[in-house]
Design a protein around this motif. Structure first.
Motif, PDB file in Angstrom:
ATOM      1  N   GLU A 172       0.456   8.702  -7.872  1.00  0.00           N
ATOM      2  CA  GLU A 172       1.554   8.637  -6.901  1.00  0.00           C
ATOM      3  C   GLU A 172       1.073   8.096  -5.556  1.00  0.00           C
ATOM      4  OE1 GLU A 172       3.729  12.490  -8.861  1.00  0.00           O
ATOM      5  OE2 GLU A 172       2.667  12.686  -6.963  1.00  0.00           O
ATOM      6  N   ARG A 173      -0.171   8.375  -5.288  1.00  0.00           N
ATOM      7  CA  ARG A 173      -0.704   7.919  -4.007  1.00  0.00           C
ATOM      8  C   ARG A 173      -1.043   6.443  -4.031  1.00  0.00           C
ATOM      9  NH1 ARG A 173      -4.942  12.801  -3.149  1.00  0.00           N
ATOM     10  NH2 ARG A 173      -5.879  11.465  -1.590  1.00  0.00           N
ATOM     11  N   GLY A 174      -0.984   5.865  -5.186  1.00  0.00           N
ATOM     12  CA  GLY A 174      -1.351   4.449  -5.270  1.00  0.00           C
ATOM     13  C   GLY A 174      -2.845   4.241  -5.173  1.00  0.00           C
ATOM     14  N   HIS A 176      -6.447   3.267  -6.289  1.00  0.00           N
ATOM     15  CA  HIS A 176      -6.953   2.345  -7.298  1.00  0.00           C
ATOM     16  C   HIS A 176      -8.401   2.000  -7.014  1.00  0.00           C
ATOM     17  CE1 HIS A 176      -5.102  -0.026  -4.087  1.00  0.00           C
ATOM     18  NE2 HIS A 176      -5.947  -1.020  -4.370  1.00  0.00           N
ATOM     19  N   GLU A 255       2.030  -1.478 -11.665  1.00  0.00           N
ATOM     20  CA  GLU A 255       3.272  -1.868 -12.313  1.00  0.00           C
ATOM     21  C   GLU A 255       2.966  -3.139 -13.091  1.00  0.00           C
ATOM     22  OE1 GLU A 255       6.875  -1.630 -10.288  1.00  0.00           O
ATOM     23  OE2 GLU A 255       6.195  -0.153  -8.833  1.00  0.00           O
ATOM     24  N   LEU A 270       0.525  -3.070  -7.366  1.00  0.00           N
ATOM     25  CA  LEU A 270       0.611  -1.668  -6.986  1.00  0.00           C
ATOM     26  C   LEU A 270       2.068  -1.225  -6.963  1.00  0.00           C
ATOM     27  CD1 LEU A 270      -2.116  -1.934  -4.287  1.00  0.00           C
ATOM     28  CD2 LEU A 270      -2.230  -0.616  -6.383  1.00  0.00           C
ATOM     29  N   PRO A 271       2.301   0.064  -7.055  1.00  0.00           N
ATOM     30  CA  PRO A 271       3.675   0.560  -7.118  1.00  0.00           C
ATOM     31  C   PRO A 271       4.511   0.036  -5.953  1.00  0.00           C
ATOM     32  CG  PRO A 271       2.124   2.358  -7.408  1.00  0.00           C
ATOM     33  CD  PRO A 271       1.324   1.144  -7.145  1.00  0.00           C
ATOM     34  N   GLN A 272       5.760  -0.124  -6.199  1.00  0.00           N
ATOM     35  CA  GLN A 272       6.795  -0.588  -5.249  1.00  0.00           C
ATOM     36  C   GLN A 272       6.836  -2.105  -5.095  1.00  0.00           C
ATOM     37  OE1 GLN A 272       8.283   2.271  -3.801  1.00  0.00           O
ATOM     38  NE2 GLN A 272       6.692   3.389  -4.866  1.00  0.00           N
ATOM     39  N   LEU A 273       5.832  -2.780  -5.533  1.00  0.00           N
ATOM     40  CA  LEU A 273       5.771  -4.197  -5.182  1.00  0.00           C
ATOM     41  C   LEU A 273       6.275  -5.113  -6.291  1.00  0.00           C
ATOM     42  CD1 LEU A 273       2.316  -4.162  -3.405  1.00  0.00           C
ATOM     43  CD2 LEU A 273       4.538  -4.165  -2.359  1.00  0.00           C
ATOM     44  N   PRO A 275       9.123  -6.297  -7.283  1.00  0.00           N
ATOM     45  CA  PRO A 275       9.997  -7.450  -6.968  1.00  0.00           C
ATOM     46  C   PRO A 275       9.215  -8.602  -6.346  1.00  0.00           C
ATOM     47  CG  PRO A 275      10.917  -5.408  -6.085  1.00  0.00           C
ATOM     48  CD  PRO A 275       9.577  -5.072  -6.619  1.00  0.00           C
ATOM     49  N   LEU A 276       8.261  -8.249  -5.509  1.00  0.00           N
ATOM     50  CA  LEU A 276       7.458  -9.296  -4.887  1.00  0.00           C
ATOM     51  C   LEU A 276       6.584  -9.977  -5.934  1.00  0.00           C
ATOM     52  CD1 LEU A 276       6.235  -7.611  -1.596  1.00  0.00           C
ATOM     53  CD2 LEU A 276       8.326  -8.829  -2.046  1.00  0.00           C
ATOM     54  N   ASP A 310      -5.196  -3.758  -3.106  1.00  0.00           N
ATOM     55  CA  ASP A 310      -5.310  -3.622  -1.660  1.00  0.00           C
ATOM     56  C   ASP A 310      -6.784  -3.620  -1.258  1.00  0.00           C
ATOM     57  OD1 ASP A 310      -4.464  -3.224   0.920  1.00  0.00           O
ATOM     58  OD2 ASP A 310      -4.454  -1.048   0.754  1.00  0.00           O
ATOM     59  N   THR A 327      -3.517  -8.002  -2.443  1.00  0.00           N
ATOM     60  CA  THR A 327      -2.094  -7.688  -2.552  1.00  0.00           C
ATOM     61  C   THR A 327      -1.300  -8.365  -1.432  1.00  0.00           C
ATOM     62  OG1 THR A 327      -0.564  -5.894  -2.969  1.00  0.00           O
ATOM     63  CG2 THR A 327      -2.066  -5.576  -1.137  1.00  0.00           C
ATOM     64  N   LEU A 330       1.152 -11.309  -1.978  1.00  0.00           N
ATOM     65  CA  LEU A 330       2.502 -11.167  -2.516  1.00  0.00           C
ATOM     66  C   LEU A 330       3.517 -11.447  -1.417  1.00  0.00           C
ATOM     67  CD1 LEU A 330       2.053  -7.895  -4.570  1.00  0.00           C
ATOM     68  CD2 LEU A 330       2.223 -10.206  -5.439  1.00  0.00           C
TER      69      LEU A 330
ATOM     70  N   LEU B 227       4.415  -5.780   3.582  1.00  0.00           N
ATOM     71  CA  LEU B 227       4.820  -6.782   2.590  1.00  0.00           C
ATOM     72  C   LEU B 227       6.278  -6.678   2.197  1.00  0.00           C
ATOM     73  CD1 LEU B 227       1.712  -6.706   0.281  1.00  0.00           C
ATOM     74  CD2 LEU B 227       2.212  -8.234   2.155  1.00  0.00           C
ATOM     75  N   LEU B 228       6.766  -5.455   2.087  1.00  0.00           N
ATOM     76  CA  LEU B 228       8.138  -5.330   1.609  1.00  0.00           C
ATOM     77  C   LEU B 228       9.080  -5.825   2.683  1.00  0.00           C
ATOM     78  CD1 LEU B 228       8.011  -1.882  -0.128  1.00  0.00           C
ATOM     79  CD2 LEU B 228       8.197  -4.113  -1.172  1.00  0.00           C
TER      80      LEU B 228
END
Lengths: 1199, 338
Positions: A172-174, A176, A255, A270-273, A275-276, A310, A327, A330, B227-228
């Motif tokens: 959850e913390r991302g 890596h 992801e 990484l999580p959340q990204l 779409p990018l 990252d 990252t 992106l 980035l977002l």
């Protein structure tokens, strides 16, 4: 075996036949890497490797492997326990007790240390003894399986953990982790043969939390859950033979996106990204198609993975069938500026997949071929994707870069050949580092090396045509792919390695052309060519008398002899002439085709066949020459300074269609501030067909010209009316249109123009009020609501423009800067910056471009004395946790502050960050920025330059950066910039007279021992670091930091040590030193269990006793025998008499011999250091009998 | 009986307690009624054979009578409304009495009793007039399909729109000027507010208030914010089509926008903020600093989802009125939604 002994044989072989001879006495065929535990909390890794090797010589009894930082618990060969020695001379290059502080000495010692473990010379940090039970087995050249258990605790290099400190599980913390490093750095995270030339097949297994994904090379065969379903194991198989240096790993809660166009390609982010990621990678398949088409070769691996992580070490890192990206590459569809950059990165990594990963290199000196080819095909991709203009512009840019670098620093040698090891032959004597090995190179040099490599590849293309060039590549690839499919014939695998000679041979086979002169000029020699050109027109003979001079005496230059193309644009057309540049002919007569008499109203044909009308009134009535260009195709790596009249440059700018020519003329026009130049530039600015980069540079040139013409300038400030016409509303010219960046060309122009305008100055050398108001209005009326694209870069440039408009404050007798005496213009600027910077907190822009610009602008205001100079703001932005771009911008400001205000405190702060920052890139970057913008230089008096700083930096490069090649080389660069090659002047004269003669590198050795050393041990002469170590017990640095940084014991290579020891005994030593020397030497000889079993925290590695000189070669030294078997349970005492072979007598003999001599010193020492005595007491015992002393874990304290 | 009592009590004015002169006609009216009731009670007591009664007991009995009558009236009204009428009929009264447990059959006999005293009707006092509400305009008559007994239309101002917007400003320059300065003001106010409420840094040691910089705060995951795309940008991306914009439509949109701001700015402070927000400053900005309550950008997919559900349109919705309303609701959802 010392490198000097090895190199010549290798060179001979290279000339003789094309086959590859491994420097190792065995062939690796398969390696298993299994990491069964990864702990993100503790940042540790536990696992094992298993190497399958076939001996190639009958008497193989030692196997050398590479391993750094790993704790080795246990080594077994074919299930038999094997003894091993772990010794890494690069941990501490020169002994910290040494008073030596000159860089020459260090560079030599470092080069020696690196080659002592260089896998390409058959060396390694880990030396494993083949158990005697297996000797018979080995004699039959049967397979050996080496099983090594290792662990890695808080690695400082090689593997990088990113663990954000937020709530939640690691996934959850991302959090890596990924592998990283410069060149062959795989040894940092598992034991291997860390060479690009040792290929084998791979089985990779990684057990990770069920929420994590492990990405590695090759095909994912299966993922297996553990019984409790909390973990799973990823099994990867790489059946294409690959070098260990091309093995990589990335683990994180990624992801996953399967490429919709090519299903064998998978992307990870990484999580959340996601779409990018989707948007960013949507282009990749086109790059694939392009490369496969031009190379007429399928992508060699069955799959391809891109991972975006990252805190990346470099933006792009290519490994076998997998690339690791930052990252920060992106981006979403709204971002204009990042898109081409990211695509370039993708294309670059893919080019390296073919050349670099799939095809590997034979030796370091062949690196240029791979870098050259991958850079070259990347260039072809650029040409196709972004167009010829962009491509030519890029080539010009790269050419300028390499020319500037070489003229400044000295030549870049693509194909270094090291013969004999004599100093005179050193091809890189102008450099402060050795180019024999990639790990000793300055990062900047390596960047330039890559740049030059692809430029040379382009020169070869010019010579043999692109078609042949691609045929050669195809040949290399098809040979390699045939070889790679030979699963059981590992000797065939060497076909997958490329060498300079093999490459050249392919070229001559395919093209039938002799490119030897070209190779000799650009590959075997360093330096660029510097031309000075001028001309006169002889009207009578109708001949152009061209004079071309060369400067080949300055550093970084070389003489050019050969053809040179000159293009002359005359009234009747454009004509190419090929001149032959020879040793002593400077003048060249070129007959003109056209008469000087002007044919009125006649169109003038250009090079590209176009016919244009020109206003010829400006030109010289007597001459038919419009403009002249030297080497228009950039087929020489050169710098041309050519003199021609201003109107000729103006014609060239207006009518020459080549972007490079246009840019050259823009550069030249800076020197001609006339209304005609102004007109030519404005016309170019307005011309829509003109390449946007040319128009952008025209802006800056126009600003310069306007400043030079300030007294005669009429009309509104330069570019203002132009900008108004192009980008402002028709009805109200002071208001800019709402943003619409659909046309990228005008977008870039719109961005650049205000920045250039802000450079305008009036007669008082101030930025005109009109311009400032104009820029402020642009910011005020900026409206991006209806734009499809983000305007963050545009707004950032507007802030840059504001910063550009700042001029030094008028200061009355050094008053303190306060708000009250703030200039009203600056107040406005500050208002904007404050607002922008604050808005960024609420509504951040992409990559925080605006914050970055704001920080830069604030530094400009500080520097110009409008705002009190204070680094506190920047320091807060430089903290870990800010986006990396912000940090770099802030650090740059701090570096600048350090220089301008000569602040010792800030320098310390920076140095501290270099040592402790979690992000390797940032540490590298600080060093880089300090080198570029040094607080002081060699010949400068500065309060900052003191002994403590020298010691600190010395320690940094000597031992503090041993976990990162790039960082260490960066530290060396900085040291060089600050203190130069010789002993820093701020140091007191050495008291002991030992290190006086420093000018010549060899002289560091005491003359009395050289003959002895050469006689006794070949490598001594070659190994300057065998200089005595002076026990630096008073060194304030040696105790604190180093011990924390490396937390494993090292077993010293006794061979090197003892020979060194012998040398010392012969030497007349000063009493003060000799007191300590024996003790330290002895403690180094204590057999230490390597790593892993380090249960007592007090047991620290003995730093100061690290050996500088590890010239261990193939030859079996009798002294090797201090190797000791290591028990499977590390603490248990384990005695294995079998290890003591017939050599042992010899070994003991040696020890006893000089033990006697030293006894008296020892006693003195003991008295002095009573607190040490407990441990030291054991030393004589262990020393005399290594076999019985195995249990002692040598907790000898560092002095 | 209520009627009877009412009529019966109508006589007998100006009795004992009439001394107090009340100023209010409505009070007078009610007092007169009350006095009549007292007379009725007194006569009933006399009938029953009492010679005298204490004042307190008379008052109590009066009170009882009054509540009884009121209860009858109330119930009767209910029954009448229950049957969808406005005027109570006799049968309503009967039902009421039955319901209250009163034997109706005894009533005629009681009315015809011999010793019955006749009470004079109370003097006709003026029915107090309820002050007329301020009327704005003519009340609309019922349309033919609505029966007349239904309530009347309320005053027109409560339901009919009042066109209050001005002639839209169409001068491009003025519009741009306004948009720019409004956005700028909001931005400045917001950042100043943020700077006031949070930690700040300053470029000048001696003065921390003139150019307050919001203090740099490290993120735990810095790349996400970097980035977002911000939600504002996401929204723009969805809205903006690739069609070329020309200055004319631009002006129209802008004019629309500005006029909206102005028309709403009078009444709806909150709404104004949202309109302005759409210029540059989105409400999501608030999310940033109230991170403890609302999701941060970390939870970006949810916000996206939300956004799809409630399109927050700003400039591309022609009918001014609806657009205003629509935005109002949607922006509220946005604030409270997640």
């Amino acid at each position: 075996m010392p490198p000097s002994g090895l190199e010549p044989t290798r060179m001979n072989r290279k000339k003789g036949d094309k086959g590859f001879e491994s420097p190792r006495p065995y062939k690796l065929t398969h390696q298993v890497v299994c990491i069964n535990n990864i702990n993100f909390q503790r940042k540790s890794v536990v696992g094992f490797v298993e190497l399958t090797i076939f001996p190639t010589v009958a008497n193989l009894n030692r196997i050398k492997l590479n391993s750094k930082q790993c704790r080795i618990y246990r080594v077994r060969i074919n299930d038999l326990e094997a003894a091993f020695i772990y010794n890494d001379p690069t941990l501490e290059v020169c002994h910290s007790e040494s008073k030596q502080r000159n860089l020459n000495y260090f560079s030599n010692a470092y080069a020696a240390a690196v080659s002592a473990v260089d896998p390409d010379a058959g060396n390694g940090e880990l030396c494993i003894k083949v158990p005697s039970e297996l000797w018979k087995h080995v004699d039959e050249l049967k397979v050996l399986k080496i099983h090594i258990n290792f662990s890695l605790d808080q690695p400082k290099g090689g593997l990088h953990f990113v663990v954000p400190s937020v709530e939640g599980s690691m996934a959850e913390r991302g959090a890596h982790v990924f592998s990283c490093g410069y060149q062959n750095s795989t040894r940092f995270w598992f034991p291997c043969v860390d060479s690009y030339s040792e290929l084998c097949t791979w089985k990779l297994e990684f057990t990770v939390d069920a929420a994590m994904v492990a990405v590695s090379n090759g095909d994912l065969v299966e993922t297996v859950y553990t019984h409790d379903m909390r973990k799973k194991t990823f099994h990867y198989m790489l059946t294409i033979p690959t070098a260990a240096s091309n093995i990589s790993l990335a683990i994180g809660p990624f992801e996953i996106l399967v490429d919709p166009y090519m299903h064998e390609v998978t992307h990870f982010c990484l999580p959340q990204l996601l779409p990018l990621l989707k948007h960013t990678t949507s282009y990749l398949h086109e790059v694939f198609e392009f490369y496969e088409e031009i190379l007429t070769c399928r992508y060699p691996y069955s799959c391809f993975k891109t991972v975006f992580i990252d805190e990346a070490y470099v933006e792009v890192a290519a490994y076998a069938s997998m690339s690791i990206f930052s990252t920060n590459l992106l981006h979403s569809a709204m971002i204009i500026d990042e898109t081409p950059l990211t695509r370039r990165c993708l294309a670059q990594s893919l080019a390296q997949q073919f050349f670099g990963c799939f095809i590997s290199r034979m030796s370091w000196s062949d690196e240029w071929v791979l870098k050259g080819i991958s850079g070259y095909i990347y260039g072809l991709w650029m040409k196709k994707t972004f167009g010829v203009n962009e491509y030519r512009h890029w080539i010009k840019e790269e050419l300028d870069k390499i020319v500037t670098y070489e003229l400044k620093t000295g030549g870049v040698l693509l194909h270094p050949i090291f013969g004999g090891g004599k100093e005179k032959d050193n091809p890189a004597s102008h450099l402060h580092f050795s180019i024999k090995h990639p790990h000793t190179l300055s990062w900047e040099y390596y960047t330039m090396f890559q740049c030059k490599a692809h430029l040379v590849m382009r020169l070869i293309e010019n010579r043999i045509s692109m078609e042949f060039m691609l045929q050669v590549f195809n040949k290399l690839l098809s040979l390699a792919s045939t070889a790679s499919s030979q699963k059981f014939q590992s000797h065939m695998w060497s076909q997958m390695l490329v060498s300079t000679s093999g490459f050249l041979k392919s070229i001559s086979n395919v093209s039938g052309k002799d490119i030897q002169p070209l190779i000799k000029q650009w590959v075997d020699q360093s330096g660029v060519v510097k031309f000075y050109g001028s001309f006169a027109f002889n009207r009578k003979r109708n001949v152009l008398e061209l004079e071309i001079k060369q400067d080949y005496t300055s550093p970084g230059t070389q003489k050019y002899v050969g053809p040179l193309k000159v293009t002359v644009q005359e009234l009747d057309g454009s004509f190419n002439h090929t001149l032959q540049i020879e040793e002593n002919s400077l003048k060249h007569d070129i007959p003109c085709h056209s008469k000087s008499r002007r044919n009125k109203k006649k169109k003038i044909p250009l090079m590209n066949g176009e016919e244009v009308d020109m206003d010829l009134s400006a030109m010289d009535a007597d001459s038919p020459l419009l403009w002249i260009r030297i080497d228009p195709d950039m087929s020489v790596l050169r710098k041309v300074e050519f003199e021609q009249a201003d109107f000729m440059w103006q014609y060239q700018l207006r009518y020459e269609r080549d972007v490079v020519a246009q840019q050259e003329s823009i550069l030249a026009l800076e020197k001609f501030p006339t209304p005609a130049s102004r007109l030519a530039l404005t016309d170019i600015l307005e011309q829509e067909q003109c390449f946007y980069r040319v128009r952008m540079s025209a802006c800056f040139c126009l600003a310069k010209i306007a400043n030079s013409m300030v007294s005669t300038w009429t009309g509104p400030p330069a570019m203002k009316s132009l900008f108004t016409r192009m980008f402002c509303c028709k009805s109200c010219p002071n208001i800019v249109k709402t943003n619409n960046f659909m046309s990228f060309q005008s977008y870039f122009l719109q961005k650049t123009m205000p920045v250039a305008m802000a450079l305008l100055r009036d007669v008082h050398n101030l930025c005109p009020k009109e311009v400032l108001t104009f820029i402020l209005d642009l910011i005020k009326y900026n409206d991006n609501r209806k734009n499809k694209f983000s305007d963050n870069y545009y707004r950032a440039e507007m802030i840059d423009a504001l910063a550009n408009s700042v001029t030094p404050a008028v200061s009355v007798n050094n008053e303190v800067r306060t708000l009250d005496n703030l200039n009203p213009d600056v107040r406005l600027i500050l208002e904007e910056i404050t607002r922008f910077l604050n808005m960024e907190k609420l509504l951040p822009s992409y990559r925080h471009t605006i914050t970055v610009s704001c920080l830069r602008a604030i530094r400009v205001l500080q520097k110009n004395g409008h705002v009190p100079s204070d680094p506190a703001l920047f320091k807060s932005y430089a903290e870990y946790g800010h986006f990396v771009d912000i940090r770099i911008a802030a650090l740059e400001a701090v570096v600048d502050y350090t220089k301008v205000d000569r602040s010792y405190e800030e320098l310390q702060w920076l140095l501290n960050m270099i040592q402790n920052d979690p992000v390797p890139y940032v540490r590298h970057k600080i060093l880089n920025m300090l080198t570029k913008n040094p607080p002081f230089t060699k010949n400068m008096e500065s309060p900052l330059c003191n002994e403590a700083l020298v010691d600190q930096l010395w320690k940094l490069m000597n031992s503090g950066t041993s976990h990162d090649w790039r960082l260490r080389c960066g530290a060396v660069d900085l040291y060089f910039t600050l203190f130069g090659l010789s002993r820093p002047s701020c140091l007191p004269l050495p008291e002991l007279g030992l290190v006086l003669n420093l000018k010549e590198k060899k002289a560091v050795l005491n003359p009395t021992i050289i003959p002895e050393a050469v006689a006794g041990n070949q490598e001594a002469a070659n190994n300057p670091s065998s200089h005595p170590q002076l026990v630096g017990f008073q060194n304030p640095f040696s105790n604190s930091q180093d011990e924390e940084e490396i937390d494993m014991d090292t077993v010293h290579d006794s061979q090197a040590f003892i020979s060194h020891h012998l040398n010392m005994l012969e030497r007349p030593s000063t009493p003060g030193l000799s007191k300590y020397r024996p003790a330290s030497s002895r403690s180094a000889l204590i057999p230490q269990h390597s790593a892993g079993c380090d249960s007592t925290p007090t047991t620290k590695p003995q730093w100061s006793l690290e050996l500088a000189r590890k010239g261990t070669g193939k030859e079996q030294s009798p002294l090797e025998m201090s190797m000791h078997p290591v028990a499977s349970t590390p603490l248990s005492v384990f005695t294995k008499e079998s290890t003591s072979s017939k050599h042992s007598d010899h070994h003991h003999h040696h020890h006893h011999e000089h033990k006697k001599k030293k006894k008296k010193h020892k006693h003195k020492h003991k008295h002095k250091h009573k607190h040490d005595s407990k441990e030291k007491d054991k030393e004589p015992f262990t020393f005399s009998s290594p076999a019985s002393g195995r249990s002692i874990r040598s907790p000898s304290p560092s002095d | 009986m209520a009627d009877a009592a009412a009529t019966a009590g109508a006589g007998g004015s100006g009795t004992r307690s009439g001394s107090k002169q009340s100023t209010n006609p409505a009070d007078n009216y009610h007092l007169a009624r009350r006095r009549t009731l007292q007379v009725v009670v007194s006569s009933l007591l006399t009938e029953a054979g009492f010679e005298s009664a204490e004042k307190a007991s008379v008052e109590t009995l009066t009170e009882m009578l009054q509540s009884y009558i009121s209860e009858i009236g109330r119930s009767a009204k209910s029954y009448c409304e229950h049957t969808a009428r406005t005027q109570p009929t006799l049968s309503d009264i009967v039902v009421t009495l039955v319901e209250m447990g009163f034997n109706v059959d005894t009533l005629p006999a009681y009315a015809k009793r011999s010793q019955r005293m006749v009470i004079t009707a109370p003097p006709v006092t003026n029915q107090p007039v309820t002050p007329k509400a301020l009327t704005a305009g003519q009340n609309r008559p019922h349309p033919p399909h609505i029966p007349s007994h239904f309530p009347e239309f309320p005053d027109p101002h409560t339901y009919i729109k009042t066109p209050t917007y001005r002639e839209p400003v169409s001068d491009y320059q003025v519009l741009r000027e306004k948009a720019a300065s409004q956005r700028r003001d909001v931005e400045r106010a917001l950042t100043r507010f943020m700077a006031k409420t949070g930690e700040t840094q300053s470029l000048f040691k001696d003065d921390v208030s003139t150019f307050p910089l919001i203090a740099a705060r490290p993120f735990t995951i810095p790349y996400l914010t970097a980035l977002l795309p911000s939600e504002l940008e996401m929204q723009q991306m969805e809205e903006t089509d690739s069609s070329e914009q020309d200055e004319q439509t631009d002006t129209e949109n802008l004019a629309l926008h500005i006029s909206m701001i102005e028309s709403h700015s009078v009444t709806q402070a909150g709404e104004q903020q949202h309109n302005l927000g759409s210029l540059q400053l989105p409400t999501p900005g608030f999310k940033q600093f109230s991170a403890s309550v609302l999701p941060t950008r970390w939870d970006y997919r949810r916000i996206l989802e939300l956004r799809r559900r409630t399109p927050l349109s700003c400039s591309r919705t022609p009918p001014c009125q609806e657009a205003g309303m629509g935005r109002k609701t949607s922006s509220i959802t946005l604030i409270c939604g997640p």
